[in-house]
Design a protein around this motif. Structure first.
Motif, PDB file in Angstrom:
ATOM      1  N   ALA A   1       0.706  -1.184  -0.111  1.00  7.84           N
ATOM      2  CA  ALA A   1      -0.206  -0.052  -0.230  1.00  7.84           C
ATOM      3  C   ALA A   1       0.975   1.107   0.074  1.00  7.84           C
ATOM      4  O   ALA A   1       2.099   1.273   0.607  1.00  7.84           O
ATOM      5  CB  ALA A   1      -0.903   0.036   1.271  1.00  7.84           C
TER       6      ALA A   1
ATOM      7  N   SER B   1       1.703   4.755   1.460  1.00 10.16           N
ATOM      8  CA  SER B   1       1.406   5.723   2.707  1.00 10.16           C
ATOM      9  C   SER B   1       0.795   6.822   2.569  1.00 10.16           C
ATOM     10  O   SER B   1      -0.093   7.027   3.400  1.00 10.16           O
ATOM     11  CB  SER B   1       3.051   5.686   3.435  1.00 10.16           C
TER      12      SER B   1
ATOM     13  N   ARG C   1      -1.895   7.283   0.309  1.00  8.43           N
ATOM     14  CA  ARG C   1      -3.072   7.001   0.510  1.00  8.43           C
ATOM     15  C   ARG C   1      -3.715   6.783   1.720  1.00  8.43           C
ATOM     16  O   ARG C   1      -4.783   6.807   1.945  1.00  8.43           O
ATOM     17  CB  ARG C   1      -3.350   5.712  -0.584  1.00  8.43           C
ATOM     18  N   LEU C   2      -2.801   5.716   2.500  1.00 11.39           N
ATOM     19  CA  LEU C   2      -3.464   5.546   3.935  1.00 11.39           C
ATOM     20  C   LEU C   2      -3.667   6.741   4.593  1.00 11.39           C
ATOM     21  O   LEU C   2      -4.661   6.778   5.359  1.00 11.39           O
ATOM     22  CB  LEU C   2      -2.474   4.566   4.332  1.00 11.39           C
TER      23      LEU C   2
ATOM     24  N   SER D   1      -6.946   7.758   6.587  1.00 10.56           N
ATOM     25  CA  SER D   1      -6.981   7.282   7.790  1.00 10.56           C
ATOM     26  C   SER D   1      -6.364   8.280   8.873  1.00 10.56           C
ATOM     27  O   SER D   1      -4.940   8.658   8.540  1.00 10.56           O
ATOM     28  CB  SER D   1      -6.614   6.057   8.273  1.00 10.56           C
TER      29      SER D   1
ATOM     30  N   PHE E   1      -3.242   6.132  10.593  1.00  9.41           N
ATOM     31  CA  PHE E   1      -2.191   6.142   9.655  1.00  9.41           C
ATOM     32  C   PHE E   1      -1.506   7.346   9.309  1.00  9.41           C
ATOM     33  O   PHE E   1       0.074   7.315   9.283  1.00  9.41           O
ATOM     34  CB  PHE E   1      -2.668   5.546   8.419  1.00  9.41           C
TER      35      PHE E   1
ATOM     36  N   LEU F   1      -8.739  -1.430   1.204  1.00  7.94           N
ATOM     37  CA  LEU F   1      -7.986  -1.000   0.158  1.00  7.94           C
ATOM     38  C   LEU F   1      -8.618  -0.353  -1.315  1.00  7.94           C
ATOM     39  O   LEU F   1      -8.184   0.594  -1.709  1.00  7.94           O
ATOM     40  CB  LEU F   1      -6.695  -1.610  -0.190  1.00  7.94           C
TER      41      LEU F   1
ATOM     42  N   ILE G   1     -10.029   2.800  -0.553  1.00  8.54           N
ATOM     43  CA  ILE G   1      -9.193   4.194  -0.230  1.00  8.54           C
ATOM     44  C   ILE G   1      -8.391   4.565  -1.563  1.00  8.54           C
ATOM     45  O   ILE G   1      -7.832   5.666  -1.592  1.00  8.54           O
ATOM     46  CB  ILE G   1      -8.166   4.070   1.120  1.00  8.54           C
ATOM     47  N   ASN G   2      -8.460   3.695  -2.355  1.00  6.66           N
ATOM     48  CA  ASN G   2      -7.416   3.890  -3.570  1.00  6.66           C
ATOM     49  C   ASN G   2      -8.336   4.669  -4.873  1.00  6.66           C
ATOM     50  O   ASN G   2      -7.801   4.837  -5.871  1.00  6.66           O
ATOM     51  CB  ASN G   2      -6.933   2.356  -4.237  1.00  6.66           C
TER      52      ASN G   2
END
Length: 313
Positions: free
Chosen positions: A74, A76, A78-79, A83, A86, A126, A129-130
């Protein structure tokens, strides 16, 4: 006349093992001087298995791990955008580690983050969030949706993702309204609880469905509450929701004596020792022997019950 070179002279003759085209095998590195091995080629704890990477989510500067050991790559950034947890995690500089000359502002690649969810739930997360406009596909079970919701709560995801997860919960709860009602009671989500009651209706409120078929020693679907007895699932509700549900659904419980039994007669007992000037009789009920009859809890109109249901009042 030949002259032998001095004993301390350095020979320039190349040894066979140093020659680039030499057929002699080179010496292997010692165990304590071996270079670091990448994560994806290290042997797992179980020698019979090798690390499994998700076929699509396999790139990124952060590695996430599902509870079955599957690894996910993943990004970072995007996370962090999706969030709060994150974002805070990646804002903390990490210590310098072997192979990385400077402090990194993201999790070390050799330290996967255990997400404690199934591969399917992590994949769904995922996927959400992508993209710029997150959406969920239909057909997810209620158990999968609650696991996804728990993951979103744990990592404090953005409102647009939470909205999609809430929509997915309502869709899945249409098939399992008792599961939705119990979950809403634990979160104290009144609007979702009323939606669950409207889904089940008066019949689904008390109905217990036949147990699902057993295939290969396992039930095909034994997680939903519709297969459990009424009081077993009712007691899973939070206490305030139990009280509100019973008092709203059954507002006027009554006792109806049997037709062939004597009704209780109201009599007045006279006390001989009653002081003068005061009431001489004390009203009471002479019930006599136990009466047979029926205790009835008449259910209110379901639509009115759903509208009036409010454990928060």
């Amino acid at each position: 006349m030949s002259v032998n070179p001095p004993s301390n002279a350095i020979s320039t003759k190349r040894k066979p093992m140093d020659h680039p085209n030499s057929d002699r095998p080179e010496k292997t590195h010692k165990a304590n001087t071996a270079p670091p091995v990448p994560l994806d080629s290290r042997p797992p704890s179980d020698p019979q298995e090798s690390p499994r990477w998700h076929p699509y989510h396999s790139d990124g500067n952060v590695i996430l791990r599902a509870d079955d050991g599957t690894l996910f790559g993943a990004d970072s950034w995007r996370l962090a955008k999706a969030s709060t947890v994150f974002k805070d995690m990646f804002d903390i500089p990490q210590p310098i580690s072997p192979g990385w000359p400077i402090a990194s502002r993201w999790v070390n690649k050799n330290q996967p983050i255990d997400m404690e969810v199934t591969s399917f739930v992590l994949e769904t997360f995922l996927n959400l969030i992508n993209v710029s406009i997150p959406s969920l596909s239909n057909g997810l079970s209620f158990a999968q949706m609650t696991a996804l919701s728990g993951l979103c709560d744990k990592f404090i995801v953005t409102k647009n993702i939470v909205a999609q997860v809430s929509r997915g919960l309502l869709l899945a709860g249409a098939n399992d309204p008792w599961d939705l009602l119990v979950w809403a009671s634990k979160k104290d989500f009144l609007s979702m609880g009323r939606k669950a009651l409207s889904y089940m209706g008066p019949e689904g409120f008390t109905k217990v469905y036949p147990s699902p078929p057993v295939l290969n020693g396992r039930s095909s679907d034994d997680t939903t509450l519709k297969y459990k007895p009424f009081w077993d699932r009712f007691h899973l509700l939070s206490p305030s929701w139990q009280i509100a549900l019973i008092s709203t659904a059954f507002p006027q419980p009554t006792f109806r004596p049997a037709e062939n039994s004597d009704t209780a007669s109201k009599t007045k007992k006279i006390s001989k020792n009653s002081p003068k000037g005061k009431t001489q009789g004390v009203p009471s009920y002479d019930t006599g022997p136990a009466k047979s009859g029926t205790f009835e809890m008449v259910m209110a109109s379901w639509d009115e019950m759903v509208k009036g249901f409010n454990p928060q009042s």
